[in-house]
Design a protein around this motif. Sequence first.
Motif, PDB file in Angstrom:
ATOM      1  N   ILE A   1       4.945   4.878  -0.705  1.00  8.50           N
ATOM      2  CA  ILE A   1       4.556   4.030   0.425  1.00  8.50           C
ATOM      3  C   ILE A   1       3.669   2.888  -0.067  1.00  8.50           C
ATOM      4  O   ILE A   1       3.864   1.730   0.305  1.00  8.50           O
ATOM      5  N   LEU A   2       2.691   3.216  -0.922  1.00 10.59           N
ATOM      6  CA  LEU A   2       1.795   2.183  -1.446  1.00 10.59           C
ATOM      7  C   LEU A   2       2.543   1.164  -2.296  1.00 10.59           C
ATOM      8  O   LEU A   2       2.285  -0.045  -2.206  1.00 10.59           O
ATOM      9  N   LYS A   3       3.466   1.626  -3.108  1.00  9.81           N
ATOM     10  CA  LYS A   3       4.253   0.723  -3.960  1.00  9.81           C
ATOM     11  C   LYS A   3       5.127  -0.203  -3.120  1.00  9.81           C
ATOM     12  O   LYS A   3       5.264  -1.382  -3.407  1.00  9.81           O
TER      13      LYS A   3
ATOM     14  N   LYS B   1      10.312  13.326  -6.250  1.00 10.36           N
ATOM     15  CA  LYS B   1      10.086  12.206  -5.335  1.00 10.36           C
ATOM     16  C   LYS B   1       9.530  12.636  -3.984  1.00 10.36           C
ATOM     17  O   LYS B   1       9.178  11.799  -3.169  1.00 10.36           O
ATOM     18  N   TYR B   2       9.439  13.959  -3.725  1.00  7.19           N
ATOM     19  CA  TYR B   2       9.091  14.424  -2.391  1.00  7.19           C
ATOM     20  C   TYR B   2       7.819  15.268  -2.357  1.00  7.19           C
ATOM     21  O   TYR B   2       7.598  16.007  -1.408  1.00  7.19           O
ATOM     22  N   THR B   3       6.968  15.144  -3.361  1.00  7.66           N
ATOM     23  CA  THR B   3       5.664  15.785  -3.301  1.00  7.66           C
ATOM     24  C   THR B   3       4.730  14.906  -2.468  1.00  7.66           C
ATOM     25  O   THR B   3       5.026  13.736  -2.208  1.00  7.66           O
ATOM     26  N   LYS B   4       3.608  15.469  -2.076  1.00  5.70           N
ATOM     27  CA  LYS B   4       2.653  14.739  -1.242  1.00  5.70           C
ATOM     28  C   LYS B   4       2.179  13.453  -1.923  1.00  5.70           C
ATOM     29  O   LYS B   4       2.153  12.381  -1.320  1.00  5.70           O
ATOM     30  N   GLU B   5       1.839  13.562  -3.206  1.00  3.00           N
ATOM     31  CA  GLU B   5       1.335  12.403  -3.953  1.00  3.00           C
ATOM     32  C   GLU B   5       2.430  11.367  -4.175  1.00  3.00           C
ATOM     33  O   GLU B   5       2.192  10.160  -4.091  1.00  3.00           O
ATOM     34  N   SER B   6       3.649  11.827  -4.458  1.00  4.53           N
ATOM     35  CA  SER B   6       4.754  10.902  -4.695  1.00  4.53           C
ATOM     36  C   SER B   6       5.112  10.119  -3.433  1.00  4.53           C
ATOM     37  O   SER B   6       5.419   8.931  -3.500  1.00  4.53           O
ATOM     38  N   ILE B   7       5.081  10.799  -2.304  1.00  5.47           N
ATOM     39  CA  ILE B   7       5.368  10.120  -1.037  1.00  5.47           C
ATOM     40  C   ILE B   7       4.328   9.030  -0.793  1.00  5.47           C
ATOM     41  O   ILE B   7       4.663   7.896  -0.447  1.00  5.47           O
TER      42      ILE B   7
ATOM     43  N   ASN C   1      10.380   4.180   4.210  1.00  4.89           N
ATOM     44  CA  ASN C   1      10.732   2.763   4.315  1.00  4.89           C
ATOM     45  C   ASN C   1      10.177   2.112   5.575  1.00  4.89           C
ATOM     46  O   ASN C   1       9.954   0.901   5.598  1.00  4.89           O
ATOM     47  N   ALA C   2       9.945   2.898   6.613  1.00  2.48           N
ATOM     48  CA  ALA C   2       9.434   2.340   7.866  1.00  2.48           C
ATOM     49  C   ALA C   2       7.916   2.450   8.000  1.00  2.48           C
ATOM     50  O   ALA C   2       7.322   1.770   8.836  1.00  2.48           O
ATOM     51  N   ALA C   3       7.286   3.287   7.185  1.00  4.07           N
ATOM     52  CA  ALA C   3       5.863   3.581   7.355  1.00  4.07           C
ATOM     53  C   ALA C   3       4.966   2.469   6.819  1.00  4.07           C
ATOM     54  O   ALA C   3       5.269   1.844   5.810  1.00  4.07           O
ATOM     55  N   LYS C   4       3.843   2.274   7.508  1.00  7.38           N
ATOM     56  CA  LYS C   4       2.831   1.308   7.068  1.00  7.38           C
ATOM     57  C   LYS C   4       1.849   1.953   6.093  1.00  7.38           C
ATOM     58  O   LYS C   4       1.328   1.296   5.209  1.00  7.38           O
ATOM     59  N   ASN C   5       1.587   3.260   6.312  1.00 10.01           N
ATOM     60  CA  ASN C   5       0.698   4.020   5.429  1.00 10.01           C
ATOM     61  C   ASN C   5       1.071   5.496   5.543  1.00 10.01           C
ATOM     62  O   ASN C   5       2.008   5.860   6.246  1.00 10.01           O
TER      63      ASN C   5
END
Length: 146
Positions: A128-130, A118-124, A65-69
């Motif tokens: 973030i992108l969504k 919800k916690y795989t590398k791709e899902s994370i 929720n806090a990350a930009k990318n």
Amino acid sequence: MRRASLSANLPAKANGQIPCTGASPYLSIIAPSNKRGMKYNEWALKNNGTSYKQLLKQDIDTCINAAKNYDHFIELMRLKGYEIKGDSLSTDAAKYISFKPSGSKQFIRGSAKSLGDKYTKESINNRILKRQENTHKIPFPKKNIT
């Protein structure tokens, strides 16, 4: 004394159906699921609020929720005290991302089996992108043209 077989006591099948219910004998009562069961010690720690996995999930969610990318997410997780391996998104990188909390002895794999889908590398990265796509949209009120 001779034991009677079970099939001798059961009525014959008619058209491949169970006689008392009419249901097919090949249908399963329990629906298959991708979720695995939780071990008792994981369940007990989760209920006490001291589970490393639960704390890790909460920290991942707050950092997303806090990350930009994605790179900013990794930086935020390291600032929270996690050691991370397999964090690269390149094609030749490790398949799973793994997190090691500061007080833990071993890494916790970010896979669908250990933490969830919800916690795989791709899902994370997708989360973030969504979230970025949703925050950049500025809603404009529709004008009524009469």
